[in-house]
Design an enzyme around this catalytic site. Structure first.
Site, mmCIF file in Angstrom:
data_model
loop_
_atom_site.group_PDB
_atom_site.id
_atom_site.type_symbol
_atom_site.label_atom_id
_atom_site.label_comp_id
_atom_site.label_asym_id
_atom_site.label_seq_id
_atom_site.Cartn_x
_atom_site.Cartn_y
_atom_site.Cartn_z
ATOM 1 N N HIS A 387 76.887 72.675 -41.912
ATOM 2 C CA HIS A 387 77.259 73.928 -42.582
ATOM 3 C C HIS A 387 77.447 75.044 -41.550
ATOM 4 C CE1 HIS A 387 76.937 76.853 -46.027
ATOM 5 N NE2 HIS A 387 76.583 77.648 -45.038
ATOM 6 N N GLU A 388 76.423 75.255 -40.727
ATOM 7 C CA GLU A 388 76.494 76.348 -39.749
ATOM 8 C C GLU A 388 77.560 76.086 -38.679
ATOM 9 O OE1 GLU A 388 75.282 79.077 -40.451
ATOM 10 O OE2 GLU A 388 73.822 78.488 -41.970
ATOM 11 N N HIS A 391 80.856 77.257 -39.961
ATOM 12 C CA HIS A 391 81.043 78.694 -39.691
ATOM 13 C C HIS A 391 81.461 78.906 -38.231
ATOM 14 C CE1 HIS A 391 79.531 80.287 -43.415
ATOM 15 N NE2 HIS A 391 78.323 79.825 -43.263
ATOM 16 N N HIS A 394 84.983 77.932 -37.558
ATOM 17 C CA HIS A 394 85.893 78.913 -38.170
ATOM 18 C C HIS A 394 86.027 80.120 -37.229
ATOM 19 C CE1 HIS A 394 87.068 81.138 -42.184
ATOM 20 N NE2 HIS A 394 88.019 81.173 -41.277
#
Length: 596
Positions: A387-388, A391, A394
């Site tokens: 998940h992190e 980020h 991105h």
């Protein structure tokens, strides 16, 4: 390891390397001085911004100062997060916050001056070839015109900046530094200190008594602080109302969504679509009760393992390998950068004494992103890792494909990349699992992602909407009122098969996101958009991957809704949320089959 390790005891390979941002404190101090010096020259452009050449130079200096201020701020606060009790970095963090406010004040004349021009003059600036790069900025300013105040009023609001951070700062200190939880007995009867990081581990215990005791201990601790925390949350709502009124927005909700250019209908439609699908949630609760073989299902049973004797122990090194494998559909280039992140100290891995709880990805333009974790060797932590890193990827792709001004993607888009990574990891694990127990474990985990990320965050979003509306109507947000609203929402969302324990009424007091108001709905919309993207990537292959990578590289170069729409996901319709709900329904059906 019952005692949490001190920061000094953490091995270097498990710490992030903040030296990549600033090699030393001296380097930080030097850049701080430079920003202070440059700050004096921004005033030279005042009164000249109708001239395209002057405006261009002003924007360039603005970007330069903002970038360096961001670097100083990010470094100081990440150092502070390593150990919140370390006073050296508490002071550095405060210093960086004050600088940010000062920078805000020095630049506060720019937007009002541009907006004091006539619409015709602004249109001329938008059309000026010299300002072609700033076209989106100028169009955005024009949109904001109704909410920008006079020069003097803007300067005053900028000065209120540091006071407006107070509710968040105070809550952070109560929650991370001052609040001490009691010791709780684990399955072996050992007394273990309860921490933010360990709370979910206790709730995942097979022993119901352990779960119940941890649950009650946490909320009893918050209940002791209920007056203070209610006052803090109420102050945050008052602050929001002050800004909404000052800036002439009809409500705090409209003000909060305006920055991302999101119509309020997206927010209300999310709540409406989820409420229409609450029967699915109630069906899941009923299934959980059946699988746990309990007469009553309690709130502290929501994280209990549904599969007996099945525990996925996943060491950190193995978690990294699995994440890399699962993201292969995104292509070689993506994987290459991801591996760099794993190998080059982007990540601060384990919990230590005083370290900020939770997980996040952060960083400053021009340097790679950073990730803070409080890793445990379990499935949940592997999902947090992917998940992190979603980020982080991105940010990395936005930063390397956009100039500083347009690199920052909006928070509305922020949860898409992270959740897409989770969807691909889950797909990878489910496809390779033949053991019915393991399959049930994964299906439960995925269903719980829907429960926590879509249903629970939407419930939070509804709570925020209700408390702001009540405050806007002049009601006082007392601890009793906050607890009643929160309790009633839990009853509605979980349905008749759930015993909604009285203690849960205090949960509003431990949610840090309520201090970044009207933020949490983006988890639910982001999860829905990601579910839609993942479906397309796995079904269509390369064309969908290209559209998705295009989305990651877009940063904040256009309005969020448009960036997503170009990539093939239209959030202005209920369709992505409904699509996510159909995936949830399939999961429940598979679980019901296995449970027969």
């Amino acid at each position: 390891m019952n005692q949490v390790q001190k920061r000094s005891e953490v091995p270097a390979e498990h710490k992030w390397k903040l030296e990549d941002l600033f090699p030393s404190q001296d380097a930080w101090d030097k850049e701080y001085k430079e920003v202070k010096q440059k700050l004096a020259s921004i005033a030279a452009f005042e009164g000249k911004l109708s001239d395209p050449a002057a405006l261009k130079e002003c924007f360039k200096l603005d970007d330069d100062i903002s970038l360096h201020t961001e670097r100083l701020y990010v470094y100081a606060n990440m150092r502070h997060h390593e150990d919140m009790a370390d006073q050296t970095y508490q002071a550095l963090s405060d210093k960086s916050k004050k600088l940010s406010v000062e920078v805000g004040e020095a630049m506060s004349y720019i937007t009002p001056e541009i907006l004091s021009l006539s619409d015709e003059q602004i249109d001329q600036l938008i059309a000026s070839p010299e300002l072609a790069f700033y076209k989106h900025t100028l169009e955005e300013m024009k949109r904001e015109k109704a909410h920008i105040l006079s020069k003097a009023e803007e300067a005053l609001l900028a000065q209120v900046g540091s006071m407006s951070q107070a509710p968040n700062t105070i809550f952070g200190m109560i929650n991370n530094a001052d609040m001490k939880f009691p010791k709780v007995k684990n399955e072996n009867g050992e007394e273990i200190e309860l921490t933010h990081g360990r709370y979910i581990q206790f709730l995942e215990s097979k022993d119901r008594e352990v779960r119940k005791n941890a649950f009650e201990a946490v909320y009893a601790t918050y209940a002791k602080q209920k007056n203070t925390i209610a006052a803090t949350l109420s102050a945050n709502v008052s602050k929001n109302m002050f800004y909404a009124k000052a800036r002439k927005y009809p409500s705090v909700l409209e003000m909060s969504l305006f920055g991302d250019n999101i119509p309020t209908s997206v927010y209300t439609s999310l709540i409406g679509t989820i409420e229409d699908n609450l029967p699915l949630m109630h069906r899941y609760v009923k299934l959980r009760k059946k699988l746990l073989k309990v007469d009553e299902l309690h709130m502290y049973d929501l994280f209990a393992p549904l599969v007996e004797e099945f525990k996925m122990e996943i060491p950190y090194e193995e978690a990294k390998k699995t994440v890399l494998e699962s993201l292969k559909p995104l292509g070689e280039d993506y994987l290459k950068v991801l591996s760099q992140g794993f190998d080059n100290s982007w990540i601060d891995v384990y919990e230590n004494e005083g370290k900020r709880s939770g997980a996040y990805s952060w960083g400053a333009y021009g340097t790679h992103p950073y990730v803070l974790l409080n890793h445990k060797d379990n499935l949940n932590s592997m999902f947090t890792l992917t998940h992190e890193m979603g980020h982080a990827m991105h940010s990395y792709l936005s930063d390397t494909n956009q100039e500083y001004r347009y690199a920052q993607y909006t928070i509305f888009l922020a949860e898409v990349a992270s959740t897409l990574n989770e969807a691909l990891l889950m797909n990878y694990l489910l496809e390779r699992t033949t053991d019915p127990k393991a399959k049930m474990y994964l299906l439960t985990y995925y269903a719980d992602q829907f429960r926590t990320t879509v249903f629970r965050q939407t419930m939070f979003a509804e709570f925020e909407k209700i408390i702001h509306e009540k405050a806007e109507q002049g009601e006082s947000l007392t601890p009793a009122l906050l607890s009643q609203i929160y309790y009633d929402l839990n009853v509605k969302y979980y349905g008749k098969d759930m015993v909604v324990d009285k203690d849960i009424e205090m949960e509003w007091a431990r949610i840090p996101h309520f201090y970044t108001s009207f933020y949490v709905y983006k988890y639910a919309t982001g999860f829905s958009a990601a579910t839609s993207f993942a479906k397309k990537i796995l079904e269509e292959g390369q064309p969908a991957v290209d559209r998705y990578l295009g989305f990651l590289k877009s940063g904040g170069s256009d309005f969020s809704i448009n960036i997503l729409k170009r990539a093939g996901v239209d959030m202005s319709t209920p369709e992505p949320v409904s699509q996510a709900m159909s995936v949830f329904k399939e999961l429940i059906e598979q679980m019901e089959q296995l449970a027969k």
